[in-house]
Design a protein around this motif. Structure first.
Motif, short mmCIF file in Angstrom:
data_model
loop_
_atom_site.label_atom_id
_atom_site.label_comp_id
_atom_site.label_asym_id
_atom_site.label_seq_id
_atom_site.Cartn_x
_atom_site.Cartn_y
_atom_site.Cartn_z
N GLY A 229 -22.08 9.61 -20.82
CA GLY A 229 -21.72 11.01 -20.58
C GLY A 229 -21.77 11.83 -21.86
N ALA A 230 -21.29 11.24 -22.97
CA ALA A 230 -21.32 11.95 -24.25
C ALA A 230 -22.76 12.20 -24.69
CB ALA A 230 -20.57 11.15 -25.31
N ALA A 231 -23.65 11.24 -24.46
CA ALA A 231 -25.05 11.42 -24.83
C ALA A 231 -25.71 12.53 -24.03
CB ALA A 231 -25.82 10.11 -24.63
N VAL A 232 -25.40 12.60 -22.74
CA VAL A 232 -25.96 13.66 -21.90
C VAL A 232 -25.44 15.03 -22.34
CG1 VAL A 232 -25.92 14.60 -19.55
CG2 VAL A 232 -26.41 12.19 -19.92
N LEU A 233 -24.14 15.10 -22.62
CA LEU A 233 -23.56 16.38 -23.06
C LEU A 233 -24.12 16.80 -24.42
CD1 LEU A 233 -19.84 15.98 -21.97
CD2 LEU A 233 -21.61 17.40 -20.92
N ARG B 6 -29.31 23.80 -25.70
CA ARG B 6 -28.75 25.14 -25.62
C ARG B 6 -28.77 25.83 -26.98
NH1 ARG B 6 -23.58 24.06 -24.21
NH2 ARG B 6 -22.96 24.25 -26.35
N ASP B 7 -28.53 25.06 -28.06
CA ASP B 7 -28.53 25.62 -29.41
C ASP B 7 -29.93 25.80 -29.97
OD1 ASP B 7 -25.80 25.63 -29.27
OD2 ASP B 7 -25.53 23.85 -30.52
N GLY B 8 -30.95 25.33 -29.25
CA GLY B 8 -32.33 25.48 -29.70
C GLY B 8 -32.72 24.49 -30.77
#
Length: 80
Positions: A32-36, A43-45
């Motif tokens: 889950g941490a890897a996906v997030l 999102r940050d580009g």
């Protein structure tokens, strides 16, 4: 067939079961941490391929500055 006495709860079975579920939870939390993290980087580009642009699957559609400059250099070479 297993005997009813094999299924009774003892300290060893409790410890093994606890470790099994704790390791399963750790693996799930890591995934889950890897996906997030991937979503946050996108999102940050930020590039997910550590700057290996030409081998990236989305190189032709990528809007990051590094990919744009590399595409421009490739087009200059092919034009000239």
């Amino acid at each position: 067939m297993s005997k009813p006495q094999d299924k009774k709860l003892n300290r060893r079975n409790l410890l093994i079961g606890g470790l099994r579920y704790a390791s399963l939870g750790t693996i799930g939390a890591g995934g889950g941490a890897a996906v997030l993290k991937r979503k946050r980087l996108l999102r940050d580009g930020k590039c997910l391929n550590q700057g290996v642009c030409t081998q990236c699957g989305v190189f032709t559609e990528c809007g990051l500055p590094r990919a744009i400059s590399i595409r421009a250099k490739f087009s200059e070479r092919s034009d000239g």
